[in-house]
Design a protein around this motif. Structure first.
Motif, short mmCIF file in Angstrom:
data_model
loop_
_atom_site.label_atom_id
_atom_site.label_comp_id
_atom_site.label_asym_id
_atom_site.label_seq_id
_atom_site.Cartn_x
_atom_site.Cartn_y
_atom_site.Cartn_z
N SER A 1 1.76 54.76 6.75
CA SER A 1 1.17 53.51 7.26
C SER A 1 -0.05 53.12 6.45
CB SER A 1 0.78 53.66 8.72
OG SER A 1 1.91 53.99 9.50
N THR B 1 1.26 47.73 8.35
CA THR B 1 2.65 47.94 7.93
C THR B 1 2.94 49.44 7.89
OG1 THR B 1 4.29 47.54 6.20
CG2 THR B 1 2.04 47.93 5.49
N THR B 2 4.21 49.77 8.16
CA THR B 2 4.64 51.18 8.18
C THR B 2 5.96 51.32 7.43
OG1 THR B 2 3.58 51.55 10.32
CG2 THR B 2 5.28 53.13 9.64
N SER C 1 9.05 53.88 6.92
CA SER C 1 9.70 55.03 7.57
C SER C 1 10.88 55.50 6.70
CB SER C 1 10.19 54.65 8.96
OG SER C 1 10.88 55.73 9.56
N PHE D 1 8.21 48.38 8.94
CA PHE D 1 7.83 47.76 10.21
C PHE D 1 6.51 47.00 10.01
CE2 PHE D 1 10.24 51.59 11.24
CZ PHE D 1 11.22 51.09 12.08
N ASP D 2 6.52 45.72 10.31
CA ASP D 2 5.30 44.88 10.31
C ASP D 2 5.15 44.30 11.72
OD1 ASP D 2 4.54 45.21 7.64
OD2 ASP D 2 6.03 43.76 6.98
N ASN D 3 4.87 45.14 12.68
CA ASN D 3 4.81 44.70 14.07
C ASN D 3 3.54 43.92 14.39
OD1 ASN D 3 7.26 45.99 14.50
ND2 ASN D 3 6.26 47.92 15.12
N GLN E 1 13.11 52.13 6.41
CA GLN E 1 12.79 50.94 7.22
C GLN E 1 11.32 50.59 7.04
OE1 GLN E 1 14.28 52.47 11.10
NE2 GLN E 1 15.40 50.50 11.22
#
Length: 833
Positions: free
Chosen positions: A246, A298-299, A301, A291-293, A289
């Motif tokens: 992250s 941002t992460t 995975s 993830f930009d929640n 994957q």
């Protein structure tokens, strides 16, 4: 500077002295209270040290011990330690955790410990131990040195008009620094301070050689800027597990694009390095994957990790005006496989008892639950990292993280089938290069031991390498080989391999039996031997001419002869070459052959002349010669030639030559007739008269035959027979004497015919001849002989016959010969004893 203050005079009841040690270093002031034991004391330069991972640190101290001029004290041993086992301190130089990373050195009473390539696990308290048997003590002073190993933990501080790179861990002055502006390196800046930062830009610093651990970016003058901050700088994960990387980011302007990438997986396009978006990398398909929640976070995975995923991962973005560059290090991911370690083992006859531990170099893995597998079947155990059980040689053990059983550790097992590979295969020639390789399948890796057997001896270990390399193999390397593979879980042996080195014959040797002198007629064996593989064919030669060949190399004489004497040699030959032996002399010894005797002159021997009697015989060793006269027992001469000067009538007679050596003797005889000059003239005249008488008698007989008178014919026959008898007798005696009949064929009884002249004072000749005695067998023959004798008396009034009985010369010679051989044998045996 070090100052020591003693307090022993304050409280004399204390069993040991108490010292207050004031340690002053540039920028550091430490006060340590130290107690001495038996007069020993240690002063540490620093009691707390903070060091950066991967760096090198030095711990130092000074020790003191009591000593007088008459009783000097010495320190037998000193070392640094952090652990204790069985109430004993473990020397760091023997601790596997510090293998090849520590060095202990003492100069006088000052000792230094250097540790390189520091790890977080090196964080511990380090103490110095003294051992002195003379002072009856083992002494460890307090408090030791507390070492803390960490990341650089850098921060950028803004101070009025410049920026300062600061670490919570005191850093040496010799470090160099690296500065980044908006993620792009500024090569010209190398100090801890940077002046003149620009507004709306971010700044990051790092230590040279430790760029993996930069400081978080800082916006100059507190304004908005482009920056990326990673949650962690390094992640260690086990194979098969998942990881999340992250970061947070800020932008000065609207973001146009953003992506995760890895510099090691980037590709070249022209002259520029362009990062590749990992979401489009086929190697991560189905496993990656993003993830930009939430805004600015941002992460990345990644699941089902494997070793190839080990890399550095970075995040970058672009805005309408600028963006965040890619020079600043991101998060480093290290993927390691689980390993099963043998921590304790006890070997029994048919099984072993072992304690195993599932290990990962990632510290995070130690806090996760594990599962254990035996021969592919999961065991019902608690989720512990250790496992204790009984194992056979065929068992295989592995472990895995709970929930990631599809990615177990490599199995551990004892060595399986162990084999030996020979290169090159087939026949091996001497001086060739040969390699023997011992191989097996084992985990942990097996250690190898080679064994060799020579002849009837037992197998002996002689190498602990997996390969035996003979750059130039020799025949002495022939033998039977096998290897053994062994690890903590068991041992296996390979099959046996026989190395048979082929080579041409070497050093052929020849020998003869019997070893001493060789007698004619005895059995003799010649033997030829050589070192050859395959066995050589041996050929015997005499004077360059081949005799026989065969692998045995043996040549037999069942009854050796004198003609077999000579120089012998042997040739050994196989398909790789041939070799000749040294030469062997065979000298066959034998007794003398029958001697030949002769005289010179050989016809008429005149009285007063010189005569040479010669005797020759073939013998080995060479014969010696002795001359005898038949009627005498005492030798008259020795040597091959017997010379008689001024020969006279007394020299007439038979002479015996005896040839002898230590193997035997033989003899031969010679008859001498000595003739005087007056007798020769009378004899010539007499022969003339006799010839005329014979001629007249022949004419008379012819006339009488014509008259056919019966009485006259009978009388003529009698006269003729008498003449023929006398001539035959003379011829027979002369023939026997001239041809030298062997002594063994002559009778013991001889006639001696002695002729004298009518004038006793003037002897004409002496003629000694041998004649056989003929005895009459009946009365008629006796009467006829008497008549013939009467007629001969009328014709030869001067002839007288004497019968002499002589003892056998051969019998005497044989006795004499036997005595000489016995004496010679005795003498020879005495010499060679």
């Amino acid at each position: 500077m070090v100052r020591v203050f003693s307090t022993s005079n304050v409280n004399e009841s204390l069993s040991s002295d108490v010292f207050i040690i004031l340690v002053v270093f540039p920028g550091v002031l430490c006060v340590t209270v130290v107690q001495s034991q038996n007069g020993l004391r240690v002063t540490y330069s620093r009691t707390k040290i903070c060091a950066i991972k991967g760096a090198t640190v030095e711990l130092s101290c000074v020790y003191m011990y009591p000593s007088t001029r008459n009783s000097p004290s010495t320190v037998d041993k000193s070392f640094w330690f952090t652990k204790e086992q069985n109430n004993e301190c473990v020397d760091l130089t023997t601790d596997s955790q510090y293998a090849d990373r520590v060095m202990h050195k003492c100069v006088g009473t000052r000792c230094t410990l250097r540790i390189t390539n520091l790890r977080e696990s090196d964080s511990a308290k380090y103490k110095f131990r003294l051992i002195s048997n003379q002072l009856n003590g083992r002494y460890t002073d307090e408090p030791g040195v507390l070492l803390y190993v960490t990341d650089p933990d850098l921060k950028v501080q803004e101070i009025t008009s410049y920026l300062k790179c600061h670490s919570s861990c005191p850093l040496p002055y010799h470090y160099s620094y690296v500065w980044y502006e908006n993620g792009q390196e500024m090569p010209a800046v190398r100090y801890s301070s940077y002046s003149g930062p620009s507004v709306y830009k971010s700044y990051t610093c790092a230590l040279k050689r430790f760029e993996d651990f930069p400081s978080p970016p800082v916006c100059a003058k507190g304004k908005t800027c482009n920056k990326v901050t990673y949650a962690v700088r390094a992640i260690c994960a086990s194979k098969g597990s998942s990881v999340a990387i992250s970061c947070t980011y800020n932008s000065y302007g609207r973001i146009i694009s953003k992506s995760w990438f890895s510099p090691g997986l980037s590709h070249h396009s022209g002259y520029h390095m362009r990062p590749e978006d990992l979401s489009r990398d086929p190697r991560y398909t189905g496993r990656l994957q993003v993830f930009d929640n939430e805004m600015g976070h941002t992460t990345l995975s990644i699941s089902a990790l494997n070793e190839s995923d080990s890399a550095q991962y970075r995040f970058k973005f672009r805005t309408e005006r600028s963006g965040w560059r890619s020079d600043v290090h991101g998060t480093t991911l290290t993927v390691t496989a689980l390993q099963v370690q043998v921590t304790r083992i006890a070997a029994h006859q048919f099984y072993i008892e072992a304690e195993l531990r599932c290990h990962s170099s990632c510290s995070e893995a130690s806090r996760l639950p594990y599962g254990w597998f035996k021969n592919g079947k999961q065991l019902i155990l608690q989720d512990k990292s250790s496992y204790n059980d009984f194992f056979c040689l065929e068992d295989e053990i592995s472990c895995a993280l709970k929930g990631h059983e599809g990615f177990p550790s490599p199995s551990v097992y004892a060595p399986k089938v162990t084999s030996v590979l020979l290169n090159p295969p087939g026949e091996i020639m001497e001086n060739y290069s040969v390699t023997l390789t011992c191989s097996t399948d084992a985990n942990p890796a097996a250690n190898y031991t080679w064994y060799k057997k020579n002849g009837d001896s037992d197998f002996q270990p002689f190498s602990e390498e997996p390969q035996l390399v003979y750059s130039s193999i020799q025949s002495s390397d022939s033998g039977e080989y096998y290897c053994a593979a062994e690890n903590e879980l068991g041992r296996r042996e390979s099959g046996h391999v026989i190395i048979n080195i082929q080579h041409a014959p070497k050093h052929p040797s020849v020998s003869v039996i019997p070893l001493d002198e060789i007698m004619e007629g005895s059995p003799v064996t010649l033997t030829c031997k050589s070192d050859a593989n395959p066995a050589a064919t041996n050929t015997w030669y005499k004077e360059g001419k081949s005799l026989v060949e065969g692998k045995e190399g043996i040549y037999y004489f069942t009854s050796i002869r004198s003609m077999d004497s000579g120089i012998y040699s042997c040739k050994s030959e196989n398909k790789y070459g041939q070799r000749n032996s040294s030469r062997l002399l065979i000298d066959v010894q034998y007794a003398p052959r029958l001697p030949t005797v002769s005289s010179s002159p050989a016809v008429e021997i005149m009285e007063g002349s010189m005569v040479n009697l010669t005797c020759s015989s073939d013998a080995n060793p060479a014969a010696k010669y002795t001359w005898y006269k038949i009627d005498e027992n005492t030798p008259i001469a020795s040597g091959r030639i017997f010379t008689i000067n001024d020969i006279g009538s007394e020299h007439s007679g038979s002479y015996l030559c005896e040839a002898h050596n230590k193997r035997g003797c033989r003899n031969s005889t010679l008859h001498l007739v000595v003739v005087s000059d007056s007798r020769t003239s009378v004899t010539v005249g007499s022969l003339t008269v006799i010839f005329l008488v014979i001629m007249l008698l022949a004419i008379f007989l012819l006339i009488r035959r014509k008259m056919s008178s019966k009485e006259t014919n009978q009388t003529g026959k009698r006269a003729d027979n008498k003449g023929q008898l006398n001539m035959d007798l003379v011829h027979e005696n002369s023939s026997a004497s001239a041809h030298g009949q062997p002594d063994e064929e002559q009778e013991d009884l001889y006639y001696a015919s002695v002729s004298f002249s009518k004038n006793k004072e003037d002897p004409i000749y002496y003629n000694v001849v041998q004649a056989k005695l003929t005895r009459p067998t009946n009365k008629k023959e006796k009467d006829e002989d008497e008549e013939e004798d009467e007629d001969e008396e009328e014709d030869e009034d001067d002839v007288e016959y004497t019968v002499v009985n002589v003892k056998s010369a051969n019998a005497i010679s044989e006795l004499r010969c036997q005595e000489k051989v016995e004496d010679s044998s005795a003498l020879y045996s005495t010499i060679t004893k």
